[in-house]
Enzyme design. Sequence first.
Site, PDB file in Angstrom:
ATOM      1  N   ASN A   1      27.083   9.079 129.099  1.00 39.31           N
ATOM      2  CA  ASN A   1      27.314   7.950 128.193  1.00 39.31           C
ATOM      3  C   ASN A   1      28.493   7.142 128.716  1.00 39.31           C
ATOM      4  O   ASN A   1      29.100   7.494 129.719  1.00 39.31           O
ATOM      5  CB  ASN A   1      27.530   8.435 126.757  1.00 39.31           C
ATOM      6  CG  ASN A   1      28.714   9.362 126.651  1.00 39.31           C
ATOM      7  OD1 ASN A   1      29.841   8.971 126.862  1.00 39.31           O
ATOM      8  ND2 ASN A   1      28.438  10.638 126.355  1.00 39.31           N
TER       9      ASN A   1
ATOM     10  N   ASP B   1      24.317  14.589 122.707  1.00 32.58           N
ATOM     11  CA  ASP B   1      23.680  15.323 121.603  1.00 32.58           C
ATOM     12  C   ASP B   1      22.572  16.245 122.094  1.00 32.58           C
ATOM     13  O   ASP B   1      22.273  17.248 121.468  1.00 32.58           O
ATOM     14  CB  ASP B   1      23.114  14.335 120.581  1.00 32.58           C
ATOM     15  CG  ASP B   1      24.241  13.677 119.786  1.00 32.58           C
ATOM     16  OD1 ASP B   1      25.197  14.390 119.445  1.00 32.58           O
ATOM     17  OD2 ASP B   1      24.169  12.461 119.540  1.00 32.58           O
TER      18      ASP B   1
ATOM     19  N   LYS C   1      15.335  18.582 143.194  1.00 39.67           N
ATOM     20  CA  LYS C   1      15.271  17.183 142.787  1.00 39.67           C
ATOM     21  C   LYS C   1      13.831  16.834 142.390  1.00 39.67           C
ATOM     22  O   LYS C   1      12.882  17.149 143.138  1.00 39.67           O
ATOM     23  CB  LYS C   1      15.721  16.304 143.956  1.00 39.67           C
ATOM     24  CG  LYS C   1      15.810  14.850 143.578  1.00 39.67           C
ATOM     25  CD  LYS C   1      16.260  14.006 144.750  1.00 39.67           C
ATOM     26  CE  LYS C   1      16.043  12.545 144.409  1.00 39.67           C
ATOM     27  NZ  LYS C   1      15.996  11.705 145.577  1.00 39.67           N
TER      28      LYS C   1
ATOM     29  N   PRO D   1      25.159  22.183 121.063  1.00 38.04           N
ATOM     30  CA  PRO D   1      25.987  22.661 119.951  1.00 38.04           C
ATOM     31  C   PRO D   1      26.930  21.539 119.511  1.00 38.04           C
ATOM     32  O   PRO D   1      27.400  20.762 120.338  1.00 38.04           O
ATOM     33  CB  PRO D   1      26.794  23.809 120.578  1.00 38.04           C
ATOM     34  CG  PRO D   1      26.760  23.565 122.046  1.00 38.04           C
ATOM     35  CD  PRO D   1      25.464  22.865 122.326  1.00 38.04           C
ATOM     36  N   ASP D   2      27.168  21.458 118.208  1.00 36.45           N
ATOM     37  CA  ASP D   2      28.154  20.480 117.714  1.00 36.45           C
ATOM     38  C   ASP D   2      29.510  21.170 117.728  1.00 36.45           C
ATOM     39  O   ASP D   2      29.803  22.049 116.913  1.00 36.45           O
ATOM     40  CB  ASP D   2      27.772  20.007 116.303  1.00 36.45           C
ATOM     41  CG  ASP D   2      28.636  18.827 115.883  1.00 36.45           C
ATOM     42  OD1 ASP D   2      29.871  18.895 116.088  1.00 36.45           O
ATOM     43  OD2 ASP D   2      28.087  17.844 115.365  1.00 36.45           O
ATOM     44  N   ILE D   3      30.334  20.794 118.686  1.00 34.43           N
ATOM     45  CA  ILE D   3      31.606  21.491 118.916  1.00 34.43           C
ATOM     46  C   ILE D   3      32.542  21.274 117.729  1.00 34.43           C
ATOM     47  O   ILE D   3      33.163  22.216 117.219  1.00 34.43           O
ATOM     48  CB  ILE D   3      32.254  21.007 120.235  1.00 34.43           C
ATOM     49  CG1 ILE D   3      31.233  21.113 121.369  1.00 34.43           C
ATOM     50  CG2 ILE D   3      33.506  21.807 120.553  1.00 34.43           C
ATOM     51  CD1 ILE D   3      31.612  20.370 122.628  1.00 34.43           C
TER      52      ILE D   3
ATOM     53  N   LYS E   1      29.726  11.945 107.674  1.00 38.50           N
ATOM     54  CA  LYS E   1      29.942  12.827 108.834  1.00 38.50           C
ATOM     55  C   LYS E   1      31.074  13.804 108.559  1.00 38.50           C
ATOM     56  O   LYS E   1      31.007  14.982 108.886  1.00 38.50           O
ATOM     57  CB  LYS E   1      30.262  11.962 110.061  1.00 38.50           C
ATOM     58  CG  LYS E   1      30.204  12.693 111.361  1.00 38.50           C
ATOM     59  CD  LYS E   1      30.158  11.751 112.538  1.00 38.50           C
ATOM     60  CE  LYS E   1      28.810  11.045 112.631  1.00 38.50           C
ATOM     61  NZ  LYS E   1      28.742  10.118 113.759  1.00 38.50           N
TER      62      LYS E   1
ATOM     63  N   LYS F   1      30.243  17.733 108.684  1.00 43.83           N
ATOM     64  CA  LYS F   1      30.794  18.584 109.748  1.00 43.83           C
ATOM     65  C   LYS F   1      31.915  19.493 109.239  1.00 43.83           C
ATOM     66  O   LYS F   1      32.235  20.472 109.874  1.00 43.83           O
ATOM     67  CB  LYS F   1      31.318  17.712 110.890  1.00 43.83           C
ATOM     68  CG  LYS F   1      30.225  16.827 111.484  1.00 43.83           C
ATOM     69  CD  LYS F   1      30.482  16.529 112.927  1.00 43.83           C
ATOM     70  CE  LYS F   1      29.447  15.567 113.470  1.00 43.83           C
ATOM     71  NZ  LYS F   1      29.315  15.615 114.911  1.00 43.83           N
TER      72      LYS F   1
HETATM   73  O1  C5P Z   1      27.686  13.366 115.377  1.00 44.08           O
HETATM   74  P1  C5P Z   1      28.550  12.523 116.231  1.00 44.08           P
HETATM   75  O2  C5P Z   1      28.316  12.678 117.701  1.00 44.08           O
HETATM   76  O3  C5P Z   1      28.616  11.075 115.840  1.00 44.08           O
HETATM   77  O4  C5P Z   1      30.035  13.083 115.929  1.00 44.08           O
HETATM   78  C1  C5P Z   1      31.138  12.614 116.591  1.00 44.08           C
HETATM   79  C2  C5P Z   1      32.231  13.619 116.541  1.00 44.08           C
HETATM   80  O5  C5P Z   1      31.738  14.930 116.742  1.00 44.08           O
HETATM   81  C3  C5P Z   1      33.249  13.403 117.620  1.00 44.08           C
HETATM   82  O6  C5P Z   1      34.501  13.876 117.179  1.00 44.08           O
HETATM   83  C4  C5P Z   1      32.702  14.274 118.752  1.00 44.08           C
HETATM   84  O7  C5P Z   1      33.720  14.644 119.657  1.00 44.08           O
HETATM   85  C5  C5P Z   1      32.155  15.444 117.992  1.00 44.08           C
HETATM   86  N1  C5P Z   1      31.003  16.088 118.589  1.00 44.08           N
HETATM   87  C6  C5P Z   1      31.098  17.354 119.096  1.00 44.08           C
HETATM   88  N2  C5P Z   1      30.003  17.993 119.618  1.00 44.08           N
HETATM   89  C7  C5P Z   1      28.815  17.369 119.638  1.00 44.08           C
HETATM   90  C8  C5P Z   1      28.684  16.073 119.123  1.00 44.08           C
HETATM   91  C9  C5P Z   1      29.797  15.457 118.617  1.00 44.08           C
HETATM   92  O8  C5P Z   1      32.213  17.917 119.094  1.00 44.08           O
HETATM   93  N3  C5P Z   1      27.766  17.980 120.149  1.00 44.08           N
END
Ligand code: C5P
Length: 398
Positions: A208, A276, A286, A303-305, A337, A341
């Site tokens: 990104n 994501d 390749k 995983p959502d860290i 959010k 979260k």
């Molecule tokens: O859900 P979104 O990506 O909009 O959330 C943004 C926040 O969540 C940011 O603080 C980003 O660093 C964190 N994040 C994360 N792991 C992910 C996706 C987002 O820590 N997989």
Amino acid sequence: MVQGRHILLIIGGGIAAFKALDLIRRLRERGARVTPVMTRAAHEFVTPLSVSALAGTKVFSELFDLTAESEMGHIELSRAADLVVVAPATADLMAKMAGGQADDLASTVLMATDKRVLIAPAMNVRMWLHPACQRNLAVLQSDGILTVGPNDGDMACGEHGPGRMSEPLEIVAAISSALAGGPLDGRHVLVTSGPTHEPIDPVRYIANRSSGAQGAALAAALLALGARVTFVTGPARVAPPLGAEVVRVETAQQMLEAVQSALPADVAVFAAAVGDWRVAQPSAQKLKKTGSGLPQLEFHENPDILATVAQMTEGRPGLVVGFAAETETVTEHAKSKRARKGCDWIVANDVSPETGIMGGTENAVTLITAEGVEDWPRMGKDAVAQRLAQRIAGALAH
Ligand code: C5P
């Protein structure tokens, strides 16, 4: 307090170098140890003999001085002190520092050091105000370099304005506060930053546009307040600040592992733009144009860290801050959010292309906390970082 502390003093070549002599005297009478390094130009303004007599030790000047290297190598010299001070920091020395040059002992030590660096700029007013110098100053500040001065006043060249080096006692005060840390002294702050790269095959990846600028600026601001910062960064364009413990990762999964092994922390700030999704099975070879259709990529969710850390039942950092980059109904999305979260604060911003925020130098953020919603005016990413770092320090003080 400078008592018992060790200062590596780099003396640049400017008329203000004479004040470095008084600075050495003031530091030593307060119980500090001073190791002087002089640039070649500094020799034109003060003699190594005076510097050495006042410091009570040898002066280091040459990069390729075999005697000095056998006593103490330049890398060791750069690490042995508690703080590196550059006084006077000339326009030339600042430019070298900002550009990462290392062509003499002073600039090499500045590149090699793992300690905090405080500069006391001194130069003609026009030179100080020149866009190139101000640009270099901004780079140095975002690298986490501390500054003291310059002051306004009459200059040796006959002009008047900003550019006079701070007085020795002002520099001593700045040194004391740099050594004493700040409101975040003794606190551990974890910051994630930059984009992630999710591999498709050995040569392709999904990424990104995050530059890592906001995360790096935030880490620098936290360091300036005395925090110990662990900086977990994806492949960002902006370099991490000096003084942070840097952990480099590529993928979201690696970032999660790095974050988990960096805990415990008093505060965790998630400024990274984490991918994501990842490709379920990156190809070992390749991918080729086969002529028999397009490649089919299967995705898995990363995983959502932020959510993982915010929802920890044991060892959760006391303050968990997330970012929310949105392109529409920013505040509403960010509020939900925050709840979803489980983090304490969300720093929300509008990253629609017309704002120029993603990858740019400015940011306009809304801070969402349990107490409510605050819209901050549009400002530089460094200013956002400083304000946020102050808020974090304030929250920990309560
Ligand atoms: O859900 P979104 O990506 O909009 O959330 C943004 C926040 O969540 C940011 O603080 C980003 O660093 C964190 N994040 C994360 N792991 C992910 C996706 C987002 O820590 N997989």
